[in-house]
Design an enzyme around this catalytic site. Structure first.
Site, PDB file in Angstrom:
ATOM      1  N   CYS A 198      -3.640   0.188  -3.512  1.00 18.62           N
ATOM      2  CA  CYS A 198      -4.201   0.370  -2.343  1.00 18.62           C
ATOM      3  C   CYS A 198      -3.233   1.711  -1.529  1.00 18.62           C
ATOM      4  O   CYS A 198      -2.418   1.758  -1.830  1.00 18.62           O
ATOM      5  CB  CYS A 198      -3.925  -0.678  -1.181  1.00 18.62           C
ATOM      6  SG  CYS A 198      -2.519  -1.601  -0.816  1.00 18.62           S
TER       7      CYS A 198
ATOM      8  N   CYS B  56       0.982  -1.122   0.028  1.00 14.56           N
ATOM      9  CA  CYS B  56       0.145   0.086   0.048  1.00 14.56           C
ATOM     10  C   CYS B  56       0.912   1.355  -0.053  1.00 14.56           C
ATOM     11  O   CYS B  56       1.931   1.306   0.475  1.00 14.56           O
ATOM     12  CB  CYS B  56      -1.011   0.029   1.323  1.00 14.56           C
ATOM     13  SG  CYS B  56      -2.267  -1.174   1.172  1.00 14.56           S
TER      14      CYS B  56
END
Length: 282
Positions: free
Chosen positions: A202, A121
């Protein structure tokens, strides 16, 4: 005598009918054969054409395998369970002996499954018309990854391939450009790889665009504008940071308040993303 003459006539008619039937069968076979040969010519001719793009990279197998082993053994040893030989075979089966204008997403699906891996992420960096700058940046800053920094993109970056119907099944002379046929091996591959990269993103994602382009930094026809932006998942991505870069000494055609950036922001807002934009991010 009349009976014998009638029998002779009957035999003549029978022989004549048999001859007509044989002739008709021969004609039908000739038509079918001609049709098959014509169809084969139509099938083969596109594959044998002289295309406008460069041909398959020489020693493609060695290049792909070398990059794969380098990536999973030296750069990211945590991916050491990846089978580089299977990955190469999967890539080869996607295009060898195939019409280079009839490649489908199904052809590449096994390859994507074998080569995919998680993207941490906050590390995804998308780009459009900033190829060199984006990759110089990720080379010096390990906090971000472009598609070309993933296993799939690393293996295929600046490499070319396409098939041919005749042996050895690979065209080393030329491959079709997107303008010649959209379903060519390169276009289909990068569209699928880009879609997968966007789906894996993400946290906060970054987008590096070129503000020195007269037509506008954001283009709906680009891979980012047509594929990646629509495959970002609002449930996984918390924000999109736009970095608008200008060529050194070049024109500053657009800023964060420019027309194409407004269009990009509108698309992102409709998909419920939080957006920030910065001119010449350092």
């Amino acid at each position: 005598m009349p009976f014998q003459q009638g029998s002779a006539r009957t035999r003549q008619r029978t022989v004549l009918l048999v001859g007509i039937v044989v002739l008709l069968v021969a004609l039908v076979l000739a038509v079918v054969l001609a049709s098959v040969l014509t169809h084969r010519k139509q099938e083969v001719s596109p594959k044998m054409m002289k295309w406008k793009d460069r041909g398959t990279t020489k020693n493609l197998q060695e290049v792909i395998l070398g990059r794969c082993y380098s990536y999973v053994m030296a750069r990211y040893p945590e991916l050491g369970d990846k089978d580089c030989l299977k990955i190469w075979e999967s890539l080869k089966h996607a295009f060898v002996y195939k019409n280079p204008c009839n490649i489908t997403s199904e052809d590449y699906q096994p390859l994507l499954e074998l080569a995919s891996h998680p993207i941490p992420c906050n590390k995804s960096l998308f780009w459009s018309k900033t190829n060199d700058l984006a990759h110089r940046y990720t080379k010096s800053n390990q906090n971000f990854l472009t598609l070309e920094d993933t296993l799939l993109g690393y293996m295929a970056d600046r490499v070319s391939w396409c098939g041919d119907p005749s042996a050895p099944g690979i065209n080393y002379e030329s491959c079709p450009k997107r303008s010649e046929c959209e379903s060519n091996p390169s276009s289909v591959f990068w569209k699928m790889a880009s879609k997968m990269f966007a789906e894996a993103a993400c946290g906060v994602v970054q987008v590096m665009l070129n503000g020195s382009i007269e037509a506008g930094a954001f283009r709906s026809s680009s891979i980012f504008g047509s594929i990646e932006i629509f495959n970002l998942n609002p449930d996984k991505v918390s924000a999109v940071r736009i970095w608008l870069m200008h060529d050194i000494g070049g024109p500053q055609s657009e800023s964060c308040s420019g027309h194409s950036i407004k269009r990009l922001k509108s698309i992102l807002e409709e998909r419920n993303f939080t957006i920030t934009c910065e001119d010449n991010y350092r």
